[in-house]
Design an enzyme around this catalytic site. Structure first.
Site, PDB file in Angstrom:
ATOM      1  N   ASP A  76       8.536  19.247 -12.555  1.00  0.00           N
ATOM      2  CA  ASP A  76       7.712  19.619 -11.411  1.00  0.00           C
ATOM      3  C   ASP A  76       7.787  21.121 -11.196  1.00  0.00           C
ATOM      4  O   ASP A  76       8.663  21.803 -11.735  1.00  0.00           O
ATOM      5  CB  ASP A  76       8.096  18.866 -10.137  1.00  0.00           C
ATOM      6  CG  ASP A  76       9.609  18.826  -9.881  1.00  0.00           C
ATOM      7  OD1 ASP A  76      10.351  19.562 -10.549  1.00  0.00           O
ATOM      8  OD2 ASP A  76      10.036  18.048  -9.017  1.00  0.00           O
ATOM      9  N   ASN A 140      14.726  11.348   0.380  1.00  0.00           N
ATOM     10  CA  ASN A 140      13.767  10.307   0.773  1.00  0.00           C
ATOM     11  C   ASN A 140      13.460   9.350  -0.371  1.00  0.00           C
ATOM     12  O   ASN A 140      12.534   8.544  -0.280  1.00  0.00           O
ATOM     13  CB  ASN A 140      12.485  10.940   1.304  1.00  0.00           C
ATOM     14  CG  ASN A 140      11.763  11.773   0.258  1.00  0.00           C
ATOM     15  OD1 ASN A 140      12.260  11.958  -0.851  1.00  0.00           O
ATOM     16  ND2 ASN A 140      10.596  12.285   0.609  1.00  0.00           N
ATOM     17  N   HIS A 142      12.544  10.285  -3.477  1.00  0.00           N
ATOM     18  CA  HIS A 142      11.577  10.760  -4.464  1.00  0.00           C
ATOM     19  C   HIS A 142      12.257  11.020  -5.810  1.00  0.00           C
ATOM     20  O   HIS A 142      13.459  11.266  -5.880  1.00  0.00           O
ATOM     21  CB  HIS A 142      10.829  12.007  -3.968  1.00  0.00           C
ATOM     22  CG  HIS A 142      11.618  13.280  -3.950  1.00  0.00           C
ATOM     23  ND1 HIS A 142      11.629  14.144  -2.864  1.00  0.00           N
ATOM     24  CD2 HIS A 142      12.411  13.880  -4.873  1.00  0.00           C
ATOM     25  CE1 HIS A 142      12.377  15.191  -3.129  1.00  0.00           C
ATOM     26  NE2 HIS A 142      12.867  15.053  -4.345  1.00  0.00           N
ATOM     27  N   GLU A 147       6.416  11.304  -4.116  1.00  0.00           N
ATOM     28  CA  GLU A 147       6.878  11.046  -2.762  1.00  0.00           C
ATOM     29  C   GLU A 147       6.701   9.577  -2.362  1.00  0.00           C
ATOM     30  O   GLU A 147       5.838   8.873  -2.900  1.00  0.00           O
ATOM     31  CB  GLU A 147       6.108  11.936  -1.785  1.00  0.00           C
ATOM     32  CG  GLU A 147       6.249  13.427  -2.030  1.00  0.00           C
ATOM     33  CD  GLU A 147       7.587  14.005  -1.591  1.00  0.00           C
ATOM     34  OE1 GLU A 147       8.579  13.252  -1.513  1.00  0.00           O
ATOM     35  OE2 GLU A 147       7.645  15.216  -1.338  1.00  0.00           O
TER      36      GLU A 147
END
Length: 251
Positions: A76, A140, A142, A147
């Site tokens: 990413d 979270n 991810h 996401e």
């Protein structure tokens, strides 16, 4: 280091970060060496994050690896951040790979035409058989920047332009990478979940109590886009390396 199994995953819990990192690096190195022996070159997908720092340091020092035969990619990159910024994921990885690996490192660049770069990187991935994905997990849940509730486990595309969750952006601040939330980019290009899972071996290194809930959801919750990391339950050769705080909510 203690070891257990959940679904297809193998879990190792170490007493120190150094122990966790060394064991994760050993498994990643074995997968890299197997790829080189089988095809003359290995393709590796790396995450760029503080949780990967010690593991990558151990991996870079492994004398068994011929880094000139390793093709490295990363998963990413922020949009709107200079490629020379220390927070740039490509810059982070470039600074940590051994010098002999840099000729084989293909950076994901988002400082120009993003659509063209997505197409270029997708073509690189299409021509690569990934031997190992080295990754972490966000607070979270991810993986890369896939996401919660926005990821797709059957995504037909290799890369996507995504908007980042507040939780993901705040994590960058909490880990000391940015001064405040306003400084964190709001979008990124990420490799999709199917690409991450396409590697023959997955090595997930997760450190810290702030990741404990995400680890428990990923390993012991249902497989769901609500926790993208849970997709690793479906992988036949997924390895998790945790310190005790990260493993503290596992039953």
């Amino acid at each position: 280091m203690t070891e257990t199994g959940v679904h297809q995953s193998r879990i190792r819990v170490g007493s120190t970060v150094a122990e966790v990192a060394a064991e994760a690096a050993r498994v990643a190195a074995d997968a890299i060496i197997a790829g080189i022996e089988a095809r003359g070159a290995a393709h590796v997908l790396f995450a760029s994050a503080p949780s990967q720092d010690a593991m990558l340091a151990h991996l870079a020092r492994d004398p068994r690896i011929d880094w000139s035969a390793v093709r490295s990619l990363h998963m990413d990159e922020y949009v709107g951040l200079s490629p020379d910024a220390p927070q740039s994921f490509g810059r982070w990885l470039q600074d940590r790979l051994p010098g002999t690996a840099l000729a084989g490192f293909s950076r994901l660049r988002t400082d120009g035409d993003v659509d063209a770069e997505v197409a270029r990187y997708a073509a690189l991935l299409a021509g690569a058989r990934l031997d190992v994905t080295c990754l972490g997990v966000g607070v979270n849940g991810h993986v890369a920047f896939n996401e919660p509730d926005a990821a797709a486990f059957d995504d037909p595309d290799a890369l996507r332009l995504v908007e980042l969750d507040i939780a993901s952006r705040q994590q960058q601040v909490d880990e000391g990478l940015f001064a405040d939330l306003a400084a964190v980019p709001k979008s990124a290009v990420t490799l999709t979940v199917p690409v991450l899972l396409s590697a023959r071996t997955m090595v997930s290194t997760v450190l810290g109590a702030h990741k404990a809930a995400a680890v428990a959801n990923a390993l012991q919750g249902t497989v769901s886009v609500g926790c993208p990391a849970s997709a690793m339950q479906l992988h036949p050769d997924a390895h998790w390396f945790l310190d005790a705080p990260a493993a503290s909510q596992l039953s």
